[in-house]
Design a protein around this motif. Structure first.
Motif, PDB file in Angstrom:
ATOM      1  N   ARG A 153       8.401 104.768  11.321  1.00 51.35           N
ATOM      2  CA  ARG A 153       6.784 104.840  11.057  1.00 51.35           C
ATOM      3  C   ARG A 153       6.448 106.287  10.596  1.00 51.35           C
ATOM      4  O   ARG A 153       5.476 106.371  10.073  1.00 51.35           O
ATOM      5  CB  ARG A 153       6.193 104.284  12.541  1.00 51.35           C
ATOM      6  CG  ARG A 153       6.344 105.359  13.681  1.00 51.35           C
ATOM      7  CD  ARG A 153       5.830 104.805  14.723  1.00 51.35           C
ATOM      8  NE  ARG A 153       6.047 105.727  15.863  1.00 51.35           N
ATOM      9  CZ  ARG A 153       6.917 106.137  16.739  1.00 51.35           C
ATOM     10  NH1 ARG A 153       8.021 105.380  16.311  1.00 51.35           N
ATOM     11  NH2 ARG A 153       6.881 106.892  17.641  1.00 51.35           N
ATOM     12  N   GLU A 154       6.971 107.424  11.000  1.00 49.57           N
ATOM     13  CA  GLU A 154       6.253 108.617  10.708  1.00 49.57           C
ATOM     14  C   GLU A 154       7.197 109.307   9.592  1.00 49.57           C
ATOM     15  O   GLU A 154       6.967 110.546   9.322  1.00 49.57           O
ATOM     16  CB  GLU A 154       6.294 109.670  12.069  1.00 49.57           C
ATOM     17  CG  GLU A 154       5.554 109.177  13.233  1.00 49.57           C
ATOM     18  CD  GLU A 154       4.034 108.937  12.668  1.00 49.57           C
ATOM     19  OE1 GLU A 154       3.746 109.616  11.596  1.00 49.57           O
ATOM     20  OE2 GLU A 154       3.089 108.405  13.333  1.00 49.57           O
ATOM     21  N   LYS A 155       8.310 108.784   9.221  1.00 48.42           N
ATOM     22  CA  LYS A 155       9.093 109.402   8.198  1.00 48.42           C
ATOM     23  C   LYS A 155       8.288 109.354   6.814  1.00 48.42           C
ATOM     24  O   LYS A 155       7.672 108.715   6.538  1.00 48.42           O
ATOM     25  CB  LYS A 155      10.405 108.553   7.776  1.00 48.42           C
ATOM     26  CG  LYS A 155      11.220 108.780   9.071  1.00 48.42           C
ATOM     27  CD  LYS A 155      12.785 108.106   8.905  1.00 48.42           C
ATOM     28  CE  LYS A 155      13.583 108.548  10.130  1.00 48.42           C
ATOM     29  NZ  LYS A 155      14.811 107.824   9.990  1.00 48.42           N
ATOM     30  N   PRO A 156       8.733 110.407   5.834  1.00 49.76           N
ATOM     31  CA  PRO A 156       8.067 110.507   4.527  1.00 49.76           C
ATOM     32  C   PRO A 156       7.999 109.322   3.558  1.00 49.76           C
ATOM     33  O   PRO A 156       6.829 108.990   3.085  1.00 49.76           O
ATOM     34  CB  PRO A 156       8.828 111.829   3.772  1.00 49.76           C
ATOM     35  CG  PRO A 156       9.142 112.405   5.140  1.00 49.76           C
ATOM     36  CD  PRO A 156       9.694 111.440   6.058  1.00 49.76           C
ATOM     37  N   ARG A 157       9.218 108.610   3.866  1.00 47.57           N
ATOM     38  CA  ARG A 157       8.969 107.590   2.778  1.00 47.57           C
ATOM     39  C   ARG A 157       8.615 106.163   3.580  1.00 47.57           C
ATOM     40  O   ARG A 157       8.735 105.082   3.195  1.00 47.57           O
ATOM     41  CB  ARG A 157      10.629 107.364   2.581  1.00 47.57           C
ATOM     42  CG  ARG A 157      10.938 108.277   1.344  1.00 47.57           C
ATOM     43  CD  ARG A 157      12.400 108.228   1.268  1.00 47.57           C
ATOM     44  NE  ARG A 157      12.779 106.867   0.663  1.00 47.57           N
ATOM     45  CZ  ARG A 157      12.650 106.467  -0.525  1.00 47.57           C
ATOM     46  NH1 ARG A 157      12.375 107.243  -1.522  1.00 47.57           N
ATOM     47  NH2 ARG A 157      12.916 105.055  -1.008  1.00 47.57           N
ATOM     48  N   ALA A 158       8.075 105.998   4.888  1.00 51.45           N
ATOM     49  CA  ALA A 158       7.682 105.030   5.506  1.00 51.45           C
ATOM     50  C   ALA A 158       6.557 104.327   4.924  1.00 51.45           C
ATOM     51  O   ALA A 158       6.763 102.991   4.842  1.00 51.45           O
ATOM     52  CB  ALA A 158       7.058 105.486   6.752  1.00 51.45           C
TER      53      ALA A 158
ATOM     54  N   LEU B  68       1.006 100.140  12.953  1.00 47.78           N
ATOM     55  CA  LEU B  68       2.360 100.264  13.803  1.00 47.78           C
ATOM     56  C   LEU B  68       2.174 101.581  14.398  1.00 47.78           C
ATOM     57  O   LEU B  68       2.755 101.898  15.484  1.00 47.78           O
ATOM     58  CB  LEU B  68       3.276 100.237  12.573  1.00 47.78           C
ATOM     59  CG  LEU B  68       4.716 100.452  12.976  1.00 47.78           C
ATOM     60  CD1 LEU B  68       5.134  99.478  13.585  1.00 47.78           C
ATOM     61  CD2 LEU B  68       5.712 100.550  11.930  1.00 47.78           C
ATOM     62  N   ARG B  69       1.723 102.774  13.571  1.00 46.98           N
ATOM     63  CA  ARG B  69       1.646 104.105  14.001  1.00 46.98           C
ATOM     64  C   ARG B  69       0.801 104.244  15.229  1.00 46.98           C
ATOM     65  O   ARG B  69       1.039 105.094  16.242  1.00 46.98           O
ATOM     66  CB  ARG B  69       1.145 104.980  13.054  1.00 46.98           C
ATOM     67  CG  ARG B  69       2.117 105.459  11.914  1.00 46.98           C
ATOM     68  CD  ARG B  69       1.751 106.044  10.816  1.00 46.98           C
ATOM     69  NE  ARG B  69       2.563 106.639   9.790  1.00 46.98           N
ATOM     70  CZ  ARG B  69       2.381 107.031   8.591  1.00 46.98           C
ATOM     71  NH1 ARG B  69       1.281 107.099   8.176  1.00 46.98           N
ATOM     72  NH2 ARG B  69       3.399 107.509   7.850  1.00 46.98           N
ATOM     73  N   SER B  70      -0.318 103.389  15.264  1.00 51.48           N
ATOM     74  CA  SER B  70      -1.012 103.523  16.504  1.00 51.48           C
ATOM     75  C   SER B  70      -0.500 103.007  17.654  1.00 51.48           C
ATOM     76  O   SER B  70      -0.729 103.195  18.679  1.00 51.48           O
ATOM     77  CB  SER B  70      -2.451 102.652  15.999  1.00 51.48           C
ATOM     78  OG  SER B  70      -3.651 102.415  17.265  1.00 51.48           O
ATOM     79  N   LEU B  71       0.158 101.585  17.469  1.00 54.70           N
ATOM     80  CA  LEU B  71       0.909 100.983  18.413  1.00 54.70           C
ATOM     81  C   LEU B  71       1.848 101.925  19.097  1.00 54.70           C
ATOM     82  O   LEU B  71       2.011 102.034  20.290  1.00 54.70           O
ATOM     83  CB  LEU B  71       1.296  99.778  17.917  1.00 54.70           C
ATOM     84  CG  LEU B  71       2.335  98.947  18.768  1.00 54.70           C
ATOM     85  CD1 LEU B  71       1.561  98.294  20.170  1.00 54.70           C
ATOM     86  CD2 LEU B  71       3.000  97.940  17.992  1.00 54.70           C
ATOM     87  N   ALA B  72       2.648 102.753  18.332  1.00 53.21           N
ATOM     88  CA  ALA B  72       3.853 103.404  18.567  1.00 53.21           C
ATOM     89  C   ALA B  72       3.270 104.486  19.532  1.00 53.21           C
ATOM     90  O   ALA B  72       3.762 104.901  20.580  1.00 53.21           O
ATOM     91  CB  ALA B  72       4.361 104.086  17.521  1.00 53.21           C
TER      92      ALA B  72
END
Length: 238
Positions: free
Chosen positions: A213-218, A231-235
């Protein structure tokens, strides 16, 4: 395949396993004897299956393929290799009959150091040995253990690849829906969508999405800004 945490058995169940293991050792039980005793212990098997179901992803999913409901208490190290591990809690996994009987069977290979080549998802992180391509739903082995696990369990058979690819599409859609609902102030409905997402087959797809989710190519892999935001908020809230 995802990493799973093995729980502690109720004392009564663990005591029964220990007693039966002592009896096997006392009788120097062969594979045939161990199988007969295991087959006759239907009540104990039901108890073990219930405990394994608590550990499984989604709704009682097979710990190997992640698609089918786990119907069998599988012996990770088969009875033909280790009859004295018949009642070893650390040797029990929840599996579907296709993975357990048709794919794995009695095969249990080891590397030159004596370690199993098959991945045990309750003892290690499969992510270290397997790479899942989300768009295609295809696994790639990163290590000899990963390659053997894919081959033995037939993890790249067409229906599993198609299922994972479809699960990725559904996950993106559900994340997008949850984000839209939250933005409109419908938090309860958004949570229901996310809860349903966690119960879907192929939990490995969602777990890979969380990992990247936090990778540059996400944003390239997950080509939906609203879904990626959700997804990032959930994580962050997990």
């Amino acid at each position: 395949m995802i990493r799973l945490s093995r729980g502690t058995l109720p004392p009564r169940v663990q005591s029964s396993l220990d007693r039966r293991t002592r009896n096997l050792a006392r009788d120097e039980a062969t594979t045939d004897v161990a199988r007969k005793r295991w087959k006759s212990a239907s009540g104990l098997r039901d108890q073990l299956r219930a405990e394994l179901a608590k550990m499984a992803a989604g709704l009682d999913r097979c710990m190997y393929c992640g698609e089918n409901v786990g119907t069998d208490v599988d012996h990770f190290e088969p009875l033909s290799h280790a009859p004295l591990r018949t009642y070893d809690w650390l040797n029990h996994l929840l599996a579907c009959s296709r993975c357990n009987s048709q794919a794995k069977g009695d095969t249990f290979l080891r590397d030159p150091h004596g370690d199993p080549l098959l991945i045990d998802p309750t003892a290690e992180d499969p992510h270290e040995h397997l790479e899942l391509r989300l768009a295609s739903g295809r696994y790639r082995g990163l290590t000899p253990r990963g390659i053997h696990t894919i081959d033995l369990l037939r993890l790249n058979r067409s229906e599993l690849e198609l299922g994972r690819a479809g699960a990725f599409i559904r996950a993106v859609s559900m994340l997008r829906d949850s984000h839209v609902l939250s933005r409109r102030g419908r938090a309860t409905e958004a949570q229901k969508v996310l809860a349903a997402l966690h119960e879907q087959p192929f939990a490995d797809v969602f777990h890979v999405m969380l990992r990247i989710r936090e990778k540059p190519r996400a944003h390239i892999i997950i080509d939906d800004a609203e879904a990626l935001t959700a997804l990032r908020s959930l994580a962050m809230n997990r």
